[in-house]
Design an enzyme around this catalytic site. Sequence first.
Site, PDB file in Angstrom:
ATOM      1  N   LYS A  65       2.233   7.158  40.808  1.00  0.00           N
ATOM      2  CA  LYS A  65       3.082   7.979  39.929  1.00  0.00           C
ATOM      3  C   LYS A  65       4.539   7.837  40.338  1.00  0.00           C
ATOM      4  CE  LYS A  65       3.705  11.324  36.857  1.00  0.00           C
ATOM      5  NZ  LYS A  65       4.762  10.562  36.182  1.00  0.00           N
ATOM      6  N   LYS A  89       6.741  12.452  48.679  1.00  0.00           N
ATOM      7  CA  LYS A  89       7.037  13.657  47.888  1.00  0.00           C
ATOM      8  C   LYS A  89       5.763  14.282  47.311  1.00  0.00           C
ATOM      9  CE  LYS A  89      10.503  12.612  45.335  1.00  0.00           C
ATOM     10  NZ  LYS A  89      11.392  12.161  44.257  1.00  0.00           N
ATOM     11  N   LYS A 101       7.182   3.360  41.543  1.00  0.00           N
ATOM     12  CA  LYS A 101       8.492   3.451  40.897  1.00  0.00           C
ATOM     13  C   LYS A 101       8.751   2.132  40.195  1.00  0.00           C
ATOM     14  CE  LYS A 101      12.058   6.365  40.734  1.00  0.00           C
ATOM     15  NZ  LYS A 101      12.094   7.819  40.906  1.00  0.00           N
ATOM     16  N   ASP A 141      13.755   8.528  34.959  1.00  0.00           N
ATOM     17  CA  ASP A 141      14.602   8.597  36.151  1.00  0.00           C
ATOM     18  C   ASP A 141      16.024   8.320  35.660  1.00  0.00           C
ATOM     19  OD1 ASP A 141      14.572   8.841  39.200  1.00  0.00           O
ATOM     20  OD2 ASP A 141      15.571   6.924  38.994  1.00  0.00           O
ATOM     21  N   THR A 185      13.193  19.357  37.545  1.00  0.00           N
ATOM     22  CA  THR A 185      13.706  18.907  38.849  1.00  0.00           C
ATOM     23  C   THR A 185      14.765  19.895  39.336  1.00  0.00           C
ATOM     24  OG1 THR A 185      13.292  16.663  38.090  1.00  0.00           O
ATOM     25  CG2 THR A 185      14.542  16.893  40.116  1.00  0.00           C
ATOM     26  N   ASN A 215      20.611  14.507  34.137  1.00  0.00           N
ATOM     27  CA  ASN A 215      19.501  15.434  33.983  1.00  0.00           C
ATOM     28  C   ASN A 215      19.433  16.407  35.170  1.00  0.00           C
ATOM     29  OD1 ASN A 215      16.779  16.412  34.611  1.00  0.00           O
ATOM     30  ND2 ASN A 215      16.199  15.428  32.711  1.00  0.00           N
TER      31      ASN A 215
HETATM   32  P1  NAD Z   1      20.839  10.584  35.110  1.00  0.00           P
HETATM   33  O1  NAD Z   1      20.965   9.202  34.705  1.00  0.00           O
HETATM   34  O2  NAD Z   1      20.426  11.604  34.108  1.00  0.00           O
HETATM   35  O3  NAD Z   1      22.213  11.091  35.782  1.00  0.00           O
HETATM   36  C1  NAD Z   1      22.898  10.441  36.806  1.00  0.00           C
HETATM   37  C2  NAD Z   1      24.291  11.065  36.905  1.00  0.00           C
HETATM   38  O4  NAD Z   1      24.970  10.540  38.047  1.00  0.00           O
HETATM   39  C3  NAD Z   1      25.197  10.779  35.697  1.00  0.00           C
HETATM   40  O5  NAD Z   1      25.902  11.971  35.375  1.00  0.00           O
HETATM   41  C4  NAD Z   1      26.176   9.733  36.229  1.00  0.00           C
HETATM   42  O6  NAD Z   1      27.423   9.764  35.539  1.00  0.00           O
HETATM   43  C5  NAD Z   1      26.301  10.217  37.663  1.00  0.00           C
HETATM   44  N1  NAD Z   1      26.858   9.229  38.595  1.00  0.00           N
HETATM   45  C6  NAD Z   1      26.566   7.916  38.756  1.00  0.00           C
HETATM   46  N2  NAD Z   1      27.336   7.377  39.728  1.00  0.00           N
HETATM   47  C7  NAD Z   1      28.105   8.382  40.213  1.00  0.00           C
HETATM   48  C8  NAD Z   1      29.096   8.482  41.216  1.00  0.00           C
HETATM   49  N3  NAD Z   1      29.444   7.426  41.946  1.00  0.00           N
HETATM   50  N4  NAD Z   1      29.683   9.688  41.448  1.00  0.00           N
HETATM   51  C9  NAD Z   1      29.340  10.773  40.717  1.00  0.00           C
HETATM   52  N5  NAD Z   1      28.411  10.742  39.752  1.00  0.00           N
HETATM   53  C10 NAD Z   1      27.804   9.572  39.495  1.00  0.00           C
HETATM   54  O7  NAD Z   1      19.812  10.592  36.348  1.00  0.00           O
HETATM   55  P2  NAD Z   1      18.936  11.801  36.885  1.00  0.00           P
HETATM   56  O8  NAD Z   1      17.604  11.728  36.259  1.00  0.00           O
HETATM   57  O9  NAD Z   1      19.728  13.063  36.824  1.00  0.00           O
HETATM   58  O10 NAD Z   1      18.731  11.354  38.418  1.00  0.00           O
HETATM   59  C11 NAD Z   1      19.700  11.635  39.425  1.00  0.00           C
HETATM   60  C12 NAD Z   1      19.044  11.490  40.789  1.00  0.00           C
HETATM   61  O11 NAD Z   1      17.948  12.388  40.886  1.00  0.00           O
HETATM   62  C13 NAD Z   1      18.472  10.107  41.092  1.00  0.00           C
HETATM   63  O12 NAD Z   1      18.579   9.843  42.464  1.00  0.00           O
HETATM   64  C14 NAD Z   1      17.009  10.250  40.707  1.00  0.00           C
HETATM   65  O13 NAD Z   1      16.174   9.305  41.343  1.00  0.00           O
HETATM   66  C15 NAD Z   1      16.758  11.661  41.208  1.00  0.00           C
HETATM   67  N6  NAD Z   1      15.605  12.318  40.612  1.00  0.00           N
HETATM   68  C16 NAD Z   1      15.478  12.447  39.258  1.00  0.00           C
HETATM   69  C17 NAD Z   1      14.380  13.121  38.746  1.00  0.00           C
HETATM   70  C18 NAD Z   1      14.221  13.384  37.278  1.00  0.00           C
HETATM   71  O14 NAD Z   1      13.303  14.124  36.908  1.00  0.00           O
HETATM   72  N7  NAD Z   1      15.082  12.867  36.403  1.00  0.00           N
HETATM   73  C19 NAD Z   1      13.379  13.607  39.607  1.00  0.00           C
HETATM   74  C20 NAD Z   1      13.545  13.447  40.978  1.00  0.00           C
HETATM   75  C21 NAD Z   1      14.657  12.806  41.470  1.00  0.00           C
END
Ligand code: NAD
Length: 418
Positions: A65, A89, A101, A141, A185, A215
Site C-alpha cells: 500500500k 508507517k 510507493k 501523493d 493526513t 493537500n
Molecule cells: P501536494 O502536491 O498536494 O502539495 C505539495 C506542496 O508543497 C505544494 O503546495 C507545493 O507548492 C509545495 N512545495 C513544493 N516545493 C516547495 C518548497 N521548496 N518550499 C515550500 N513549498 C513547496 O502534496 P501533498 O499530498 O500535500 O504531500 C506533501 C507531503 O506529505 C509529501 O512529502 C507527501 O509524501 C506527504 N504525505 C502526503 C499524504 C497525502 O495523503 N497526500 C499522506 C502522507 C504523507
Amino acid sequence: MNIFKGALSQLNTASKYLNLKDDILEKLKSPDRTIEITVPYKKDGKLMTVRGYRVQFNNILGPYKGGLRYHQEVDMDEVKALAFWMMIKNAIVGVPFGGSKGGIEIDPRDLSEEELEELSRNFAKMLAPNIGPYMDVPAPDVNTNSKIMDWIEDEYSKVTGKRQKAVVTGKSLTNGGSEGRKEATGLGGFFVLEQLIKKLGLKKPLTVAVQGFGNVGSNIAKILFKYGYNVVALSDAKGAIYDSSGKGFNIELVKKCREEKGYLAGCYCIGSVCDIARKYDGVIPKDELLELPVDILIPAALENVITAKNAGAIKAKIVFEMANGPTTPDADKILNKRGILVVPDVLCNSGGVTVSYFEWYQNMKHEKWSLEKVNEKLKEKMVKAFEEVWEIHKEKKVDLRTAAYILALKRLAEKMRL
Ligand code: NAD
C-alpha cells in the site's frame, strides 16, 4: 547519503534496541519488487515517453500500500525510501497493509488535462498485472489527486474486466472514495499534535510555521487555525508569507486567495495584520520559513529540507514532520542535540493511509461510513499510535523517531516469526 540509505539508517538505529536476528533485519532492508516502466503519452500531439516506478517493499502485514507521486525529480531511490517508510508507517498505526510507493518522473503542470489523463491511464494499464485490491493499492501523493485515482481505477477495471473499486484509495466521493480521506493526513497529524502538547503541558495559542500548502499543508493549517493555534507562516513552491505580529493568518481566507491567485506570496495581507507584517513586507524567501522563531515548525512539502546546513538555525521548539523524510539523518542528530523535539513523519502523517484503509475496507464490504464515523475511528487509531510511541520513548529514553521504529520493527518481526 542518498535518501534510501538514510531511511535504512533509521532502521539500524532502532534495531539496536531489539534482539533481532540478522536475517529478519536483512529482509526488512530490501524491497520485494522494483518495477521501472517506460510510459507513453502525447504532448501537443507528439508521442513522448517518461519513466514510471512502483516499488513493493513488502507485504508482511497485508497487501502492498502506498501513494503515487508525479514530480520531475522522482527516481528509483526516492520511491524505494518512500515505500520503506510506508511499511514502517502502516506497522505503527496498525493497519493491515504492507508498504509500497510509485511515481512518474514528470511535472504534471506541463500537461493539459487530456494529456495527464492519457498518461495516467497508460501507467495504470502497464501496472495492472502488479496492482489489485489484494496485491497492491495505490493512493494520491504529491501532485496526484482523486481525479487521477478515478482514472486509474477505471482503466484497471477495463483491463481486468472487473469493477474493483478497492484497487486504489483516495478516489472521488462519487466513485467509491471515503468521506474524510482528503483531510485525513492533516487531521490525523492534528490528533497527534494535540496529544503531544498535552503531554508537554503546553498552552495555546502556540505559533506555527507550515512549509507546503498542498493537500497536507493546507489541511493541517486550516485545522490548527480552527482549534486555536496561530499559524504565522506559510509557504508553497513559489514563496512564503509571514505574520511577524504572532497573531497568524485566517487560513480559510488565505486558501480562498491562493485558489484565486494561484500562489501564496500574493496573499500576505489576507486575514493577517498587514501593518505589522510590513516589517517583512509580509513576503519572505521561501526557505527562511524554516528558520523562523515559532513554537512548532511543520514541514509539509518534500523530503530533505532540514539538513546539516540549516539544522543549527532552526528556532522552533518542535519539528512536526507532516512530509515524508523532511529531515536528513545528520540534521536529525543536530536537532536532537539542540533539544528540539522531532516528531517523526511515520507517526505524524499516518492519518492518510489510515483513512485509505477505511476506504479500502468500505469498498471491499460495500459499506459507506459517515464522516463522523471515519473521523472518530481515525482519532482512535492516531491517539493509540501516539501513546504507544510515547511509552517507548519514555521507557527506553530514546527520541521519538527511534521509538516509532522500535514499535514498527517489533510488529513486523513478530509477524515474520509466525
Ligand atoms: P501536494 O502536491 O498536494 O502539495 C505539495 C506542496 O508543497 C505544494 O503546495 C507545493 O507548492 C509545495 N512545495 C513544493 N516545493 C516547495 C518548497 N521548496 N518550499 C515550500 N513549498 C513547496 O502534496 P501533498 O499530498 O500535500 O504531500 C506533501 C507531503 O506529505 C509529501 O512529502 C507527501 O509524501 C506527504 N504525505 C502526503 C499524504 C497525502 O495523503 N497526500 C499522506 C502522507 C504523507
